[in-house]
Design a protein around this motif. Structure first.
Motif, short mmCIF file in Angstrom:
data_model
loop_
_atom_site.label_atom_id
_atom_site.label_comp_id
_atom_site.label_asym_id
_atom_site.label_seq_id
_atom_site.Cartn_x
_atom_site.Cartn_y
_atom_site.Cartn_z
N UNK A 4 0.70 -0.82 0.49
CA UNK A 4 0.19 -0.21 -0.05
C UNK A 4 0.99 1.18 -0.24
N UNK A 5 0.40 2.32 -0.27
CA UNK A 5 1.30 3.60 -0.99
C UNK A 5 0.48 4.56 -1.58
N UNK A 6 1.24 5.48 -1.25
CA UNK A 6 0.90 7.44 -1.80
C UNK A 6 1.57 8.15 -1.91
N UNK A 7 1.48 8.79 -1.86
CA UNK A 7 1.70 10.29 -2.90
C UNK A 7 1.43 11.26 -1.81
N UNK A 8 1.69 12.41 -1.54
CA UNK A 8 1.18 13.45 -0.71
C UNK A 8 1.57 14.94 -1.19
N UNK A 20 -5.42 18.88 0.17
CA UNK A 20 -5.65 17.75 0.29
C UNK A 20 -5.48 16.57 -0.64
N UNK A 21 -5.35 17.19 -1.90
CA UNK A 21 -4.93 16.01 -3.04
C UNK A 21 -4.50 15.15 -3.00
N UNK A 22 -4.44 13.36 -3.25
CA UNK A 22 -3.22 12.85 -2.90
C UNK A 22 -3.45 11.70 -4.23
N UNK A 23 -2.48 10.91 -4.63
CA UNK A 23 -2.83 9.72 -5.22
C UNK A 23 -2.63 8.67 -4.47
N UNK A 124 -2.68 5.05 -14.50
CA UNK A 124 -1.39 5.26 -15.06
C UNK A 124 -2.17 6.94 -15.54
N UNK A 125 -2.76 6.77 -16.29
CA UNK A 125 -3.24 8.07 -16.46
C UNK A 125 -3.61 9.11 -14.80
N UNK A 126 -4.12 8.69 -14.05
CA UNK A 126 -4.22 9.43 -12.60
C UNK A 126 -3.01 10.23 -12.35
N UNK A 127 -2.18 8.95 -12.70
CA UNK A 127 -0.90 9.12 -11.72
C UNK A 127 0.06 10.00 -13.06
N UNK A 128 0.08 9.79 -13.98
CA UNK A 128 0.35 10.83 -15.21
C UNK A 128 -0.18 12.88 -14.70
N UNK A 131 0.93 14.27 -11.50
CA UNK A 131 2.56 14.02 -11.43
C UNK A 131 2.18 15.42 -12.27
N UNK A 132 2.30 15.74 -13.30
CA UNK A 132 1.78 16.65 -13.63
C UNK A 132 1.46 18.06 -13.30
N UNK A 133 0.28 17.97 -12.07
CA UNK A 133 -0.07 18.86 -11.62
C UNK A 133 0.87 19.58 -10.54
N UNK A 134 1.44 18.80 -9.60
CA UNK A 134 2.57 18.41 -8.84
C UNK A 134 3.79 18.82 -9.28
N UNK A 135 3.94 18.77 -10.51
CA UNK A 135 5.08 19.64 -11.25
C UNK A 135 4.88 21.36 -11.12
N UNK A 136 4.25 21.50 -12.43
CA UNK A 136 3.17 22.83 -12.39
C UNK A 136 3.25 23.37 -10.91
N UNK A 137 2.74 23.11 -10.04
CA UNK A 137 2.45 23.65 -8.67
C UNK A 137 3.82 23.93 -8.08
N UNK A 138 5.11 23.61 -9.00
CA UNK A 138 6.34 22.91 -7.44
C UNK A 138 5.91 22.58 -6.16
N UNK A 139 5.33 21.37 -6.35
CA UNK A 139 5.50 20.93 -5.01
C UNK A 139 6.21 19.38 -4.79
N UNK A 140 7.17 19.34 -3.84
CA UNK A 140 7.44 17.82 -3.52
C UNK A 140 6.14 16.82 -3.48
N UNK A 141 6.58 15.82 -2.55
CA UNK A 141 5.79 14.65 -2.66
C UNK A 141 5.87 13.78 -1.56
N UNK A 142 5.14 13.43 -0.64
CA UNK A 142 5.88 13.19 0.72
C UNK A 142 4.78 11.59 0.26
#
Length: 146
Positions: A4-8, A20-23, A124-128, A131-142
Motif C-alpha cells: 500500500x502506498x500513496x503520494x501527498x 488535500x489532494x493525494x494519489x 496510469x492516466x491518473x498518476x500522469x 505528477x504533471x499538476x504537482x510539477x506545475x504547482x512546484x510541489x514536492x511529494x511525501x
C-alpha cells in the motif's frame, strides 16, 4: 494484499502538507511502470527512489524495536523530471495487455483481463495527471508506504 502506498503534495521548503489532494493507487509501482514504459523499473520507481528520509540513525541508544523512519520526501526536481519523462506518454504508448498483466497474477478470462488492463491504464492516466499538476504547482511529494 500487496504494498500500500500513496503520494501527498508537500511544500518543498517547509515540508508542510499541501492541499488535500493525494494519489492513492490500487496497483504497485512495478505494475504502473510496466504499463507506462513496458519495464519493471521506470518513472514511478525512479520517482520513489529519489525520496529522502530525514531520520537520524546515528543516535546513541536508539530503540530499534520501536523506531519508525518518517516517510521519504521526494524533491520537486524529481517530480519535475518524472513529469517531463511522462509528458509525451499517452495510452497509445502503454505496454500491451499481455506484458502489463504479466506483472500481476491474472489467469482469468479475456474479459476480466481486459477490464483489469483498463483499470491499470486508468490509474496510469491518473498518476500522469497527478505528477504533471504537482510539477506545475512546484510541489514536492511525501511517499507513504506500508
Amino acid at each position: 494484499m500487496g504494498m500500500e502506498w500513496s503520494l501527498n503534495l508537500v511544500e518543498p521548503v517547509t515540508f508542510r502538507d499541501g492541499p488535500g489532494e493525494r494519489f492513492v493507487p490500487s496497483f504497485s509501482p512495478i505494475q504502473l511502470d510496466a504499463i507506462l514504459v513496458g519495464r519493471d523499473e521506470g518513472p514511478v520507481s525512479e520517482l520513489l527512489d529519489s525520496g529522502k528520509v530525514s531520520c537520524d540513525h546515528d543516535r546513541a541508544g536508539i530503540d530499534w524495536s520501536r523506531h519508525m523512519c518518517p516517510p521519504p520526501t521526494i524533491p520537486v526536481e524529481a517530480v519535475r523530471r518524472c513529469a517531463a519523462r511522462l509528458s509525451n506518454v499517452t495510452q497509445r504508448d502503454y505496454a500491451p495487455m499481455d506484458f502489463a498483466l504479466s506483472k500481476m497474477s491474472c489467469d482469468r478470462l479475456d474479459s476480466v483481463r481486459r477490464a483489469l488492463y483498463a483499470a491499470v491504464a486508468e490509474e496510469a492516466d491518473l498518476f500522469r495527471k497527478f505528477i504533471a499538476e504537482a510539477a506545475d504547482g512546484g510541489w514536492a511529494l511525501r511517499c507513504w508506504m506500508r
